[in-house]
Design a protein around this motif. Sequence first.
Motif, PDB file in Angstrom:
ATOM      1  N   SER A 289       0.826  -1.206   0.000  1.00 18.26           N
ATOM      2  CA  SER A 289       0.000   0.000   0.000  1.00 18.26           C
ATOM      3  C   SER A 289       0.863   1.261   0.000  1.00 18.26           C
ATOM      4  CB  SER A 289      -0.915  -0.002   1.223  1.00 18.26           C
ATOM      5  OG  SER A 289      -0.148  -0.040   2.428  1.00 18.26           O
ATOM      6  N   VAL A 290       1.945   1.253   0.758  1.00 14.12           N
ATOM      7  CA  VAL A 290       2.823   2.424   0.838  1.00 14.12           C
ATOM      8  C   VAL A 290       3.428   2.725  -0.519  1.00 14.12           C
ATOM      9  CG1 VAL A 290       4.936   3.328   1.879  1.00 14.12           C
ATOM     10  CG2 VAL A 290       3.339   2.026   3.270  1.00 14.12           C
ATOM     11  N   VAL A 291       3.865   1.700  -1.223  1.00 16.33           N
ATOM     12  CA  VAL A 291       4.487   1.896  -2.530  1.00 16.33           C
ATOM     13  C   VAL A 291       3.466   2.409  -3.539  1.00 16.33           C
ATOM     14  CG1 VAL A 291       5.630   0.711  -4.438  1.00 16.33           C
ATOM     15  CG2 VAL A 291       6.264   0.177  -2.080  1.00 16.33           C
ATOM     16  N   LEU A 292       2.288   1.843  -3.535  1.00 15.36           N
ATOM     17  CA  LEU A 292       1.251   2.299  -4.477  1.00 15.36           C
ATOM     18  C   LEU A 292       0.850   3.738  -4.194  1.00 15.36           C
ATOM     19  CD1 LEU A 292      -1.027  -0.887  -4.656  1.00 15.36           C
ATOM     20  CD2 LEU A 292       0.689  -0.099  -6.319  1.00 15.36           C
ATOM     21  N   ILE A 293       0.749   4.105  -2.924  1.00 14.29           N
ATOM     22  CA  ILE A 293       0.418   5.495  -2.570  1.00 14.29           C
ATOM     23  C   ILE A 293       1.516   6.433  -3.036  1.00 14.29           C
ATOM     24  CG2 ILE A 293       0.165   7.065  -0.603  1.00 14.29           C
ATOM     25  CD1 ILE A 293      -1.305   4.731   0.832  1.00 14.29           C
ATOM     26  N   ALA A 294       2.769   6.017  -2.870  1.00 18.95           N
ATOM     27  CA  ALA A 294       3.891   6.857  -3.304  1.00 18.95           C
ATOM     28  C   ALA A 294       3.891   7.031  -4.817  1.00 18.95           C
ATOM     29  CB  ALA A 294       5.201   6.239  -2.841  1.00 18.95           C
ATOM     30  N   ILE A 295       3.618   5.963  -5.545  1.00 19.44           N
ATOM     31  CA  ILE A 295       3.574   6.061  -7.012  1.00 19.44           C
ATOM     32  C   ILE A 295       2.435   6.991  -7.441  1.00 19.44           C
ATOM     33  CG2 ILE A 295       3.134   4.767  -9.128  1.00 19.44           C
ATOM     34  CD1 ILE A 295       4.524   2.375  -7.793  1.00 19.44           C
ATOM     35  N   PHE A 296       1.282   6.868  -6.777  1.00 18.89           N
ATOM     36  CA  PHE A 296       0.143   7.746  -7.072  1.00 18.89           C
ATOM     37  C   PHE A 296       0.508   9.198  -6.794  1.00 18.89           C
ATOM     38  CE2 PHE A 296      -3.660   9.996  -5.561  1.00 18.89           C
ATOM     39  CZ  PHE A 296      -4.444   9.922  -6.700  1.00 18.89           C
ATOM     40  N   GLU A 308      10.272  13.709  -2.157  1.00 20.42           N
ATOM     41  CA  GLU A 308      10.133  12.792  -1.018  1.00 20.42           C
ATOM     42  C   GLU A 308       9.614  11.430  -1.491  1.00 20.42           C
ATOM     43  OE1 GLU A 308       9.126  16.172  -0.594  1.00 20.42           O
ATOM     44  OE2 GLU A 308      11.119  16.330   0.333  1.00 20.42           O
ATOM     45  N   PHE A 309       8.650  11.439  -2.408  1.00 18.75           N
ATOM     46  CA  PHE A 309       8.138  10.174  -2.937  1.00 18.75           C
ATOM     47  C   PHE A 309       9.227   9.428  -3.713  1.00 18.75           C
ATOM     48  CE2 PHE A 309       3.838  12.435  -2.952  1.00 18.75           C
ATOM     49  CZ  PHE A 309       3.465  11.855  -1.754  1.00 18.75           C
ATOM     50  N   ILE A 310      10.018  10.165  -4.492  1.00 19.32           N
ATOM     51  CA  ILE A 310      11.095   9.525  -5.248  1.00 19.32           C
ATOM     52  C   ILE A 310      12.101   8.874  -4.306  1.00 19.32           C
ATOM     53  CG2 ILE A 310      13.083   9.981  -6.738  1.00 19.32           C
ATOM     54  CD1 ILE A 310      11.387  12.158  -8.104  1.00 19.32           C
ATOM     55  N   PHE A 311      12.509   9.608  -3.279  1.00 18.83           N
ATOM     56  CA  PHE A 311      13.490   9.051  -2.341  1.00 18.83           C
ATOM     57  C   PHE A 311      12.916   7.865  -1.570  1.00 18.83           C
ATOM     58  CE2 PHE A 311      16.269  12.421  -3.343  1.00 18.83           C
ATOM     59  CZ  PHE A 311      17.500  12.139  -2.771  1.00 18.83           C
ATOM     60  N   GLY A 312      11.647   7.948  -1.208  1.00 17.36           N
ATOM     61  CA  GLY A 312      11.028   6.820  -0.521  1.00 17.36           C
ATOM     62  C   GLY A 312      11.043   5.558  -1.368  1.00 17.36           C
ATOM     63  N   LEU A 313      10.667   5.706  -2.649  1.00 18.22           N
ATOM     64  CA  LEU A 313      10.663   4.549  -3.544  1.00 18.22           C
ATOM     65  C   LEU A 313      12.073   4.035  -3.803  1.00 18.22           C
ATOM     66  CD1 LEU A 313       7.968   5.782  -6.093  1.00 18.22           C
ATOM     67  CD2 LEU A 313       7.715   3.945  -4.402  1.00 18.22           C
ATOM     68  N   LEU A 314      13.047   4.937  -3.924  1.00 14.54           N
ATOM     69  CA  LEU A 314      14.435   4.514  -4.131  1.00 14.54           C
ATOM     70  C   LEU A 314      14.965   3.754  -2.914  1.00 14.54           C
ATOM     71  CD1 LEU A 314      16.055   7.597  -5.925  1.00 14.54           C
ATOM     72  CD2 LEU A 314      15.623   5.325  -6.886  1.00 14.54           C
ATOM     73  N   MET A 315      14.623   4.240  -1.708  1.00 13.61           N
ATOM     74  CA  MET A 315      15.078   3.546  -0.497  1.00 13.61           C
ATOM     75  C   MET A 315      14.540   2.123  -0.435  1.00 13.61           C
ATOM     76  SD  MET A 315      17.182   5.206   1.369  1.00 13.61           S
ATOM     77  CE  MET A 315      17.027   4.097   2.747  1.00 13.61           C
TER      78      MET A 315
END
Length: 832
Positions: A289-296, A308-315
Amino acid sequence: MNLRDLLKQIGYSFISIALYAGLAAFLVYIVSANGLYPSGDEAFTYLYKGSKLYSSIMEGNFFPLYDPVWYNGVDMMRFWEPLPLYWLSACFWYVDGAPLGAYLAFVGSTCFVSSCVIYYLCCRMNRPVFGIALGAIWFFLPNNIYTIFSQGVLEHGVTMVVLPFALFYLIRFVKQGMNFGDILGIVFSVMILCLTNFSYGILFSVVAVVYILCYAIPHYSLRSIAYGIAAIICGFGLSAFWTIPNLVGNNAIADSSEEMASFFQSILITLNPLRRLAEGNAHYYVGLSVVLIAIFGLMVAYRESRLEFIFGLLMIAVTSTLVYPALLMFFDYEAFFMLRYLSLGVLFIFFGLVEWKQCRPLVLGIFIAIMLVDFAPSLLGVWGYHNNEPAEERLERILEDTLISQAKTVTKQRLAILDDSTLGATGIYLATAYEYITPSSYGYGWKNIATSENIAQLNRSFDNGNFIYMFDRTLELGNDTVLVRTSLLYDPKTQIPELDNAATLNGYILHSFNEEYRLYHYPITESFGTVTEYDAIAIGSVAQDIALDFADTQESQDYNLNHYTFEQLSGYDTIYLGGFTYEDREAAEDLVLSLSRSGVRIILLADGIPDDPTTQSQSFLGIYCNPIVFSNGFPELRTELGILNTKLFPDGHAQFSTVYVNGLTSVYGTVLEDYDLELDFCGTYDNENLIVIGINLTYYYSLTHDEAVGELLEFLIGTDRDALPDRKLVPVNITYGASEIIIETEEDNVNTTLAVNDGFQVITNKRDTVTTDNHLFFVNAGKTDIQIATPYLFDGVVVILGALALLLMVYASYWIWKHPEWEAKYGKPRKG
């Protein structure tokens, strides 16, 4: 803020505090009833150290330097971040020193405080209502539950309190024009993070620099880059009183790459909620869910949140096994145990949502609901059996079933538990600290300690069946009691008699046993050290392998032949050379020839002969080594003892790369190669005392214990495989103080069985006779007074002063930049 807003804020705060207190109480309830707590391999390590720190503080010592109970004496807090231990000690104080109560207080308090921190920071970002929900979720992230409750890494709970501050000040620093308060926030956040979870501090700093660059470069702001990097450096510098000693002498760095691989996993596992439902909390799970929310959010949010979303997904992405080989090319350090740092990626995404001001509350509410549904099954990792079994009863049962209770009763000096750490930290905690203290040569987290090589050798000897060596070296470490988990032996039926025989040879008596364990005890009535004479010494990287099979061999610590003299080595009957080095080849060759001609038996292991730097050939004296590869097994070996048909190579060694030799004076063995060509692999050179052995025969024997090869090695070496060193036990009286150790003995060259410690400052009339060997401390007759000092304290103070000076320079630069006179001359202060 008007009165209405103030009342709203107060109301939200009351609601959040009540909610978080209820969640913490619920967590404590389910943990106390789960029938597993304290759970996780490492949990009892933290409880042990927290208990020791609490006891020390109660005695007025707020920073204990030394613990004599684990690992033959070890730095109490040198390789363990101090702030989680102080938090734990406060929990011990709260429950009057009860370990199990302290554990419950710890998980409850970290849950409550970390939630409050998230709420507080969201309030500062003008999202209090959303902050209430994020705070409730934060501690219960699936990867947090797995790290704290499945692995038992309790410091992670404190990290979840500190980490949000660090990221909050980083984002404010970048987005709000480099306010000096935010610079100080980064400084102290990094400092506290290093003292809470040093590897997290390193990773956060790397990510922070990249984050700053991503904002600063497009805006041509070199000042923000300079201030940001300086703040991070200052944070590390201010923690130097602990980080410098932690980094200097940390043995874990050398071989962390093998462990590092286990902290990467397929992204399909990290994001697969169905697998978690099928297998339970057996793997890290970040939350699909966290990844899908970040992509959205990345697709529809304005620029203010996208980074922030980019860094979260990269981490999250860099925890994949596909990334591991690339990281290994550049780094070989435990800071990149990536799966434990998924929380930083999630925190980036959470703050991205908070920064996304245009997102409607209804949408945020939907996001929260989706995450709650996704995260809820991970609570089963805390739920356990939920059978309400008291932890005390479970621990008492383990004590009896493992014979640890009996071992504690008979131990006079020190206990060794050989169980391949199958009980995690639970076993060693029960042995050393539960009910009453029993010192041990073991503990948990052994790679950081001075005797790590000794412990690794004991583990190898147990796994490989080198029981004579195992009991001899447990005695060397001062263990009068040895507890062995025999159920782990690969062939208990034949190995248990070998185990009993080896114990008897070394003077141990079988005290008791059950289906899984055997308990041996050396009959002594007082504390002891040892005085030892070895008939042989092994010099070079093969020393540890040779000693396992021939216990009457001293393992050298110095591989350089030029560092030895004829007088030093002529007292030995046998010298093994393999994997050695030299600076002056001619001098090394002269030393070897002189020793062999004087009657000392030299065993030159051809596979360990170094390359000649001039000719680039593997040669020494007149011996030349030629590479050869055997597949699956050796051909027949023609030797002085007859033709040997050896066992096949074990699994993992089907291709056996080794060498045969040319230049032997007398040939004792040949191997039949293709086309009936006989190649020399053993014999003498120059004289009968200089024996050369090729085809890596000693290593092959360590892998297979082939009896025929063992007899051949005995013939070549002239040594009985069952021979033991002349090890005599002598009385030694050791008195421990808060910062002092006093040793008294009546013999010379006594192994005190204390581990070497670079914080020891020896005060004695015979200072020049105090020595170290095999990571242990030796003294001569009389009284030896050792003062225990903080290692590398001066270095740490210098670095701290340097960090303070740098911080003052940053402030001076900032003041000049923001001073009104600057504004009057150049206009309004720039934002970056």
